[in-house]
Design an enzyme around this catalytic site. Structure first.
Site, PDB file in Angstrom:
ATOM      1  N   ARG A  82       0.964  -1.116  -0.002  1.00  0.00           N
ATOM      2  CA  ARG A  82       0.114   0.077  -0.160  1.00  0.00           C
ATOM      3  C   ARG A  82       0.872   1.316  -0.091  1.00  0.00           C
ATOM      4  O   ARG A  82       1.779   1.419   0.770  1.00  0.00           O
ATOM      5  CB  ARG A  82      -0.850  -0.153   1.010  1.00  0.00           C
ATOM      6  CG  ARG A  82      -1.955   1.158   1.272  1.00  0.00           C
ATOM      7  CD  ARG A  82      -2.757   0.901   2.552  1.00  0.00           C
ATOM      8  NE  ARG A  82      -3.872   1.949   2.454  1.00  0.00           N
ATOM      9  CZ  ARG A  82      -3.692   2.863   3.677  1.00  0.00           C
ATOM     10  NH1 ARG A  82      -2.753   2.741   4.405  1.00  0.00           N
ATOM     11  NH2 ARG A  82      -4.609   3.601   3.679  1.00  0.00           N
ATOM     12  N   ASN A 159      -6.793   8.380   2.481  1.00  0.00           N
ATOM     13  CA  ASN A 159      -6.606   7.689   3.829  1.00  0.00           C
ATOM     14  C   ASN A 159      -7.303   8.273   4.876  1.00  0.00           C
ATOM     15  O   ASN A 159      -7.545   9.455   5.012  1.00  0.00           O
ATOM     16  CB  ASN A 159      -5.036   7.939   3.958  1.00  0.00           C
ATOM     17  CG  ASN A 159      -4.694   7.313   5.326  1.00  0.00           C
ATOM     18  OD1 ASN A 159      -4.578   6.078   5.330  1.00  0.00           O
ATOM     19  ND2 ASN A 159      -4.411   8.151   6.509  1.00  0.00           N
ATOM     20  N   GLU A 160      -7.963   7.581   5.734  1.00  0.00           N
ATOM     21  CA  GLU A 160      -8.460   7.913   6.939  1.00  0.00           C
ATOM     22  C   GLU A 160      -9.284   9.214   6.701  1.00  0.00           C
ATOM     23  O   GLU A 160      -8.736  10.333   7.263  1.00  0.00           O
ATOM     24  CB  GLU A 160      -7.663   8.110   8.124  1.00  0.00           C
ATOM     25  CG  GLU A 160      -6.940   6.549   8.371  1.00  0.00           C
ATOM     26  CD  GLU A 160      -6.136   6.719   9.436  1.00  0.00           C
ATOM     27  OE1 GLU A 160      -5.620   7.754   9.986  1.00  0.00           O
ATOM     28  OE2 GLU A 160      -5.596   5.550   9.999  1.00  0.00           O
ATOM     29  N   HIS A 228      -9.276   0.266   9.545  1.00  0.00           N
ATOM     30  CA  HIS A 228      -7.880   0.439  10.594  1.00  0.00           C
ATOM     31  C   HIS A 228      -7.931   0.206  12.002  1.00  0.00           C
ATOM     32  O   HIS A 228      -9.118   0.661  12.351  1.00  0.00           O
ATOM     33  CB  HIS A 228      -7.457   1.855  10.236  1.00  0.00           C
ATOM     34  CG  HIS A 228      -7.051   2.154   8.947  1.00  0.00           C
ATOM     35  ND1 HIS A 228      -6.445   3.544   8.240  1.00  0.00           N
ATOM     36  CD2 HIS A 228      -7.249   1.593   7.503  1.00  0.00           C
ATOM     37  CE1 HIS A 228      -6.251   3.418   7.044  1.00  0.00           C
ATOM     38  NE2 HIS A 228      -6.919   2.282   6.623  1.00  0.00           N
ATOM     39  N   TYR A 230      -6.447   0.042  15.553  1.00  0.00           N
ATOM     40  CA  TYR A 230      -5.434   0.352  16.241  1.00  0.00           C
ATOM     41  C   TYR A 230      -6.234   0.199  17.837  1.00  0.00           C
ATOM     42  O   TYR A 230      -6.816  -0.799  18.007  1.00  0.00           O
ATOM     43  CB  TYR A 230      -5.072   1.823  15.985  1.00  0.00           C
ATOM     44  CG  TYR A 230      -4.068   1.942  14.753  1.00  0.00           C
ATOM     45  CD1 TYR A 230      -2.814   1.469  14.815  1.00  0.00           C
ATOM     46  CD2 TYR A 230      -4.685   2.175  13.741  1.00  0.00           C
ATOM     47  CE1 TYR A 230      -2.199   1.391  13.598  1.00  0.00           C
ATOM     48  CE2 TYR A 230      -4.037   2.358  12.365  1.00  0.00           C
ATOM     49  CZ  TYR A 230      -2.657   1.667  12.602  1.00  0.00           C
ATOM     50  OH  TYR A 230      -1.890   1.772  11.352  1.00  0.00           O
ATOM     51  N   GLU A 257      -5.233  -1.217   7.662  1.00  0.00           N
ATOM     52  CA  GLU A 257      -3.867  -0.768   8.554  1.00  0.00           C
ATOM     53  C   GLU A 257      -4.060  -1.429  10.007  1.00  0.00           C
ATOM     54  O   GLU A 257      -5.034  -1.622  10.258  1.00  0.00           O
ATOM     55  CB  GLU A 257      -3.806   0.960   8.627  1.00  0.00           C
ATOM     56  CG  GLU A 257      -3.173   1.472   7.650  1.00  0.00           C
ATOM     57  CD  GLU A 257      -2.991   2.951   7.921  1.00  0.00           C
ATOM     58  OE1 GLU A 257      -2.816   3.146   9.287  1.00  0.00           O
ATOM     59  OE2 GLU A 257      -2.853   3.675   7.077  1.00  0.00           O
ATOM     60  N   TRP A 286       0.669  -1.591   8.894  1.00  0.00           N
ATOM     61  CA  TRP A 286       1.596  -0.033   8.999  1.00  0.00           C
ATOM     62  C   TRP A 286       2.865  -0.230  10.029  1.00  0.00           C
ATOM     63  O   TRP A 286       2.508  -0.673  11.040  1.00  0.00           O
ATOM     64  CB  TRP A 286       0.458   1.045   9.529  1.00  0.00           C
ATOM     65  CG  TRP A 286       1.158   2.356   9.419  1.00  0.00           C
ATOM     66  CD1 TRP A 286       2.212   2.920  10.372  1.00  0.00           C
ATOM     67  CD2 TRP A 286       1.249   3.128   8.310  1.00  0.00           C
ATOM     68  NE1 TRP A 286       2.740   4.240   9.724  1.00  0.00           N
ATOM     69  CE2 TRP A 286       2.107   4.198   8.620  1.00  0.00           C
ATOM     70  CE3 TRP A 286       0.590   3.129   7.357  1.00  0.00           C
ATOM     71  CZ2 TRP A 286       2.260   5.251   7.690  1.00  0.00           C
ATOM     72  CZ3 TRP A 286       0.578   4.181   6.299  1.00  0.00           C
ATOM     73  CH2 TRP A 286       1.317   5.254   6.646  1.00  0.00           C
TER      74      TRP A 286
END
Length: 467
Positions: A82, A159-160, A228, A230, A257, A286
């Protein structure tokens, strides 16, 4: 939320994950697109095979001189990279010629290229961030580098694309659908990947609860959703529930991610990797190297050196359910398998190997109703290996096949795909599954597996029987 090389200055919020859930209803397939397509909630490559991403992100826009990273990422087993790009709004713009070079590096190293515009990160909370509509302007401006690359490139629009401003993030469904349709109207036939709002973590479930309508808004039905993971996803229950709802709805989802740790909480990377492997979901970690702003621990290698794996790098490349163990190269790089025409829509039920040859309408000529099989070790590491077996029909069509062999050095099979395998000691029997048993005269199919070895890993002699 997450911080990266550019270090988000705002304080971290306490994220509360709501328990209320709504069910999806998958939209029917629409017209075909070139290159990659989506069918039955799975990503299918241009040769008609399921493709499961196993890759990492590379911060190309900040480290444009690190072109050797593509080969180094491939050398550690990844099938996807990516690539961080900039529209020029926040960082130096990546030109059409630079993007064309990135694509050529991906292709030279047999990687699938997921391209993303990073300038959208945290829109509505980050003052310098651009909208998805502005990201589409950039994609259109470099369209010359992307046209014709649909077999190898997936477009991650932005992205985001929204921060934690809830009123702005609430516009994600409309903004995302509009962006998809602008790209389609401009002639983009690529599979499109869309990131979740709220720094990619969707902690208000905006993407989850609107995924069906966004998917249906794509006239090509060729959109993949990216979450994503986290600090919001720090328990197995949160991970399995979120991904499981997309699976139940037959909507395509990838973990676009994730990391092993983060300043907003400690994600459960073991569950992320085991669940995605068990259920055929892609993941992209990531990130390769070059992190700053307090998240240097997310580097997988030190100073872009593949010989200097960090603890995170060791985990994602070499650990359980890691890239080396689970990645399979996209079959668009397999020259022995004919490419499906871009105008041919893949079957509604997703195959995990090339669909069988269309049977003739007349009685085929008498021929050898047999088959042959070849064995190749496609990856090997200490204690483990990946092997692919190709089955080819003889001079007459067959309706099923069985391949058998005996390992000479104590090898054992742990997992397999596109096949039903039974073992008794060192003896192995591999039988076709429902969708790859029928082969036309001279046609081929393939299956693969992950195994263990110790000391010697010699290739066995195969026998093939057809029915």
């Amino acid at each position: 939320m997450k911080r990266r090389i550019y270090a988000v200055a705002s304080s971290l919020l306490t994220l509360v994950v709501a328990a209320t859930v709504s069910l999806f209803v998958a939209a029917p397939p629409a017209q075909a697109a070139a290159g990659f397509t989506v069918s039955g909630g799975r990503l299918i490559d241009a040769r008609g095979n399921q493709f499961i991403m196993r890759g990492v992100s590379h911060a190309h826009t900040w480290y444009t001189s690190q072109t050797g990273s593509f080969a180094n990422i491939k050398s550690l087993g990844a099938n996807t990279v990516r690539v961080v790009l900039s529209s020029g709004a926040r960082w130096t713009q990546n030109s059409a010629s630079d993007v064309a070079n990135v694509i050529s590096l991906c292709k030279a190293n047999r990687l699938i290229c997921v391209l993303e515009v990073h300038d959208t990160t945290g829109y509505g909370e980050e003052g310098a961030a651009i909208s998805l509509d502005q990201a589409v302007d950039y994609w259109i401006s470099i369209q010359s580098a992307l046209t014709g690359q649909e077999n190898y490139v997936i477009l991650n629009i932005g992205n985001e694309p929204f921060g934690n401003n809830e009123s702005v993030s609430a516009t994600w469904p409309t903004a995302t659908s509009n962006a998809i349709n602008r790209l389609r109207d401009a002639g983009f036939d690529h599979t499109i990947m869309v990131d979740a709002p709220m720094w990619g973590q969707d902690w208000r479930f905006i993407m989850r609860d609107n995924a069906q309508s966004v998917f249906a808004s794509d006239p090509d039905r060729n959109t993949v959703f990216s979450i994503h993971m986290y600090g919001v996803f720090d328990t197995a229950a949160e991970i399995t529930d979120y991904l499981g709802r997309f699976r139940s709805a037959n909507l395509p989802i990838v973990v676009g991610e994730f990391g092993h740790d983060h300043s907003d909480g400690n994600p459960d990377e073991d569950t992320i990797m085991s669940y995605t492997q068990q259920h055929g979901i892609g993941y992209i970690g990531w990130s390769w190297s070059g992190n700053g702003g307090g998240v240097e621990y997310l580097d997988m290698v030190t100073n872009f050196n593949p010989s200097q794996l960090t603890s995170w790098g060791q985990r994602i490349f070499n650990g359980a359910n890691g890239i080396r163990q689970t990645a399979r190269q996209a079959t668009v790089y397999d020259s022995s398998t004919p490419t499906i025409s871009p105008t041919t829509r893949p079957p509604t039920t997703p195959p995990t190997t090339r669909p069988p040859t269309t049977p003739p309408t007349t009685t085929p000529p008498v021929g050898s109703r047999g088959c042959t099989a070849s064995y190749a070790i496609t990856g090997q590491w200490q204690g483990g290996f990946q092997a692919d077996v190709r089955v080819t029909a003889g001079s007459a069509a067959i309706s099923g096949w069985t391949v058998s062999w005996t390992f000479a050095n104590g090898q054992r099979i742990n997992q397999s795909w596109n096949v039903t395998i039974t073992s008794s000691g060192s003896a192995v029997t591999a039988r076709n599954v429902s969708y790859n048993g029928s082969l036309g005269a001279g046609a081929s199919t393939a299956f693969g597996f992950i195994g263990t070895w110790n000391g010697t890993n010699s290739a066995p002699t195969l026998s093939c029987a057809a029915s």
